[in-house]
Design an enzyme around this catalytic site. Sequence first.
Site, PDB file in Angstrom:
ATOM      1  N   ASP A   5       0.819  -1.220   0.000  1.00  0.00           N
ATOM      2  CA  ASP A   5       0.000   0.000   0.000  1.00  0.00           C
ATOM      3  C   ASP A   5       0.853   1.270   0.000  1.00  0.00           C
ATOM      4  O   ASP A   5       0.325   2.377   0.085  1.00  0.00           O
ATOM      5  CB  ASP A   5      -0.935   0.005   1.219  1.00  0.00           C
ATOM      6  CG  ASP A   5      -0.178  -0.154   2.531  1.00  0.00           C
ATOM      7  OD1 ASP A   5       1.082  -0.121   2.508  1.00  0.00           O
ATOM      8  OD2 ASP A   5      -0.824  -0.313   3.574  1.00  0.00           O
ATOM      9  N   ASP A  22      18.391  -6.984  -1.628  1.00  0.00           N
ATOM     10  CA  ASP A  22      17.807  -5.652  -1.854  1.00  0.00           C
ATOM     11  C   ASP A  22      17.920  -4.781  -0.611  1.00  0.00           C
ATOM     12  O   ASP A  22      17.613  -3.594  -0.667  1.00  0.00           O
ATOM     13  CB  ASP A  22      16.350  -5.764  -2.309  1.00  0.00           C
ATOM     14  CG  ASP A  22      15.500  -6.572  -1.344  1.00  0.00           C
ATOM     15  OD1 ASP A  22      15.831  -7.744  -1.111  1.00  0.00           O
ATOM     16  OD2 ASP A  22      14.512  -6.033  -0.822  1.00  0.00           O
TER      17      ASP A  22
HETATM   18  P1  AMP Z   1      11.573  -4.919   2.831  1.00  0.00           P
HETATM   19  O1  AMP Z   1      11.573  -6.361   3.159  1.00  0.00           O
HETATM   20  O2  AMP Z   1      10.846  -4.052   3.828  1.00  0.00           O
HETATM   21  O3  AMP Z   1      12.942  -4.406   2.555  1.00  0.00           O
HETATM   22  O4  AMP Z   1      10.718  -4.732   1.485  1.00  0.00           O
HETATM   23  C1  AMP Z   1      10.902  -5.517   0.356  1.00  0.00           C
HETATM   24  C2  AMP Z   1      10.215  -4.904  -0.837  1.00  0.00           C
HETATM   25  O5  AMP Z   1       8.841  -4.727  -0.591  1.00  0.00           O
HETATM   26  C3  AMP Z   1      10.737  -3.530  -1.226  1.00  0.00           C
HETATM   27  O6  AMP Z   1      10.668  -3.425  -2.616  1.00  0.00           O
HETATM   28  C4  AMP Z   1       9.751  -2.601  -0.565  1.00  0.00           C
HETATM   29  O7  AMP Z   1       9.679  -1.352  -1.204  1.00  0.00           O
HETATM   30  C5  AMP Z   1       8.466  -3.368  -0.716  1.00  0.00           C
HETATM   31  N1  AMP Z   1       7.474  -3.045   0.315  1.00  0.00           N
HETATM   32  C6  AMP Z   1       7.499  -3.407   1.618  1.00  0.00           C
HETATM   33  N2  AMP Z   1       6.402  -2.952   2.255  1.00  0.00           N
HETATM   34  C7  AMP Z   1       5.677  -2.272   1.334  1.00  0.00           C
HETATM   35  C8  AMP Z   1       4.433  -1.573   1.363  1.00  0.00           C
HETATM   36  N3  AMP Z   1       3.712  -1.477   2.477  1.00  0.00           N
HETATM   37  N4  AMP Z   1       4.009  -1.009   0.221  1.00  0.00           N
HETATM   38  C9  AMP Z   1       4.708  -1.111  -0.909  1.00  0.00           C
HETATM   39  N5  AMP Z   1       5.874  -1.757  -1.007  1.00  0.00           N
HETATM   40  C10 AMP Z   1       6.354  -2.343   0.100  1.00  0.00           C
HETATM   41 MG    MG Z   2      14.030  -3.274   1.773  1.00  0.00          MG
END
Ligand code: AMP
Ligand code: MG
Length: 496
Positions: A133, A261
């Site tokens: 979101d 990432d």
């Molecule tokens: P993370 O594990 O938090 O590093 O996120 C992994 C991927 O998911 C990244 O590309 C983030 O931008 C995306 N992401 C995580 N939470 C959200 C969210 N609530 N809305 C959109 N993208 C998200």
């Molecule tokens: Mg991330």
Amino acid sequence: MNRPLDEMAAGLDLGLNWHNRFAALGDAFSTRLQPTPLPSPHWVGTSPAVADLLGLDRQWLASPAALDAFTGNLAIAGTQPLASVYSGHQFGHWAGQLGDGRAILLGEVDTASGPQEVQLKGAGLTPYSRMGDGRAVLRSSIREFLCSEAMHALGIPTSRALCVTGSPGPVRREEIETAAVVTRVAPSFIRFGHFEHFSHHGLHDELRVLADFVIVRYYPACRDATGNPYAALLEAVSARTAEMVAQWQAVGFCHGVMNTDNMSILGLTIDYGPFQFLDAFNPGHICNHSDTGGRYAYNRQPNIAYWNLFALGQALLPLMDDQQQALDALEPYKALMPAALQRRMNAKLGLAQVQAGDAELTESLMKLLAADAVDFTIFWRRLSRAVGGAIEPVRDLFLQREAFDAWALRWHERLHAQPGFDADATQAQMLRTNPHVVLRNHLGEVAIQRARQGDFSEVARLQNALEHPFEEVAGQDDLAAFPPEWARQIEISCSS
Ligand code: AMP
Ligand code: MG
């Protein structure tokens, strides 16, 4: 809202000289967009130190205009906001395209400490939001804010956080929560995953543009290195990553989601999610409730960092002469990481130089700490005072006291055998190395619970203590105490 017309048209002028160097890389790297506003924002926390870093007026940072700007409700003059595209490996598997799903890069500010990028995390949907979101919830935003500043104060390379704003805007996770935005700051937010993205799609021109951008801006020595500059880059990134992970291990920090990432090309700690500072020492500790296999357990972090560097090496292969070049560039990590860690552990032990036998001395101590599940932070702090003779408080932490006594005798002999050993100076050095206060999960939880009631004083109190982690301040004993029983029940997952 009565703002001058020109301000509304051109955006708010923060008095900063913005550059948009990442945006200038071109459309293949990012999508330009504006943050999506949130209703009725309020302050959750601010870092005057980061305001100073950026050259922002501290007074102004408390203003309603700043609140709007850093919630994404007001355009900022001179910025070209964007979301960047990247891919990556998550939990060991190729995850395909990811990208800034909720972080929006405003631009870059040249500061006395070099260029700093400014991002709004949780600022709304982007083309890379996938099923998400675009939002971040209050609890995880408070944790990221506090931990960024805590890590910085510990001397660990990290992104910084200027502020957190909150909004009553609802966000659906396991239950309905409220939204928040973290303004985070780093010289660059480029990740291993950015390189993996272009490599995976065979976009070798873009891959080279990105690698050159990183080399010219952050690793200029690689340009002039003999041999392949991209192999030199890989080796330089490995060296920085080795230092970072060694510091994590030495302070008992678990990142929790070491996906490629989430790995910074600058060797910075980024993307604070289900991280944890160890309470009782357990080498296999898994801090991320979603990490059922324990891939990112505390003691696996050094090897996982290598795995991630290997993925980066693979991504850079199209720019190298052959595979051997990449393997050779990665090779030094295998010795650098343990050497960096031993140096850090020696500093924790009050030992100025590393010598034969120190690895074994450290290893046997870690076994004792694990066997008795000794509190990691309290142990090191008390050990610092043991140099001056206060051995009982350390000894009290162990169940197997004779085993500890035997170890302590060896440590004592090793300490005193140092040429020109000075107990006072050593104790002072250890007290500057072994923190008194770290961001334990339960401390964050208390601050979060209060913040949910609209009381942000505990966020500020904790922030203040974490900014001076080596100081023992009157009235803050609770922040350095053993965790309460309920701390064991805290479950932090990827949900954020
Ligand atoms: P993370 O594990 O938090 O590093 O996120 C992994 C991927 O998911 C990244 O590309 C983030 O931008 C995306 N992401 C995580 N939470 C959200 C969210 N609530 N809305 C959109 N993208 C998200
Ligand atoms: Mg991330």
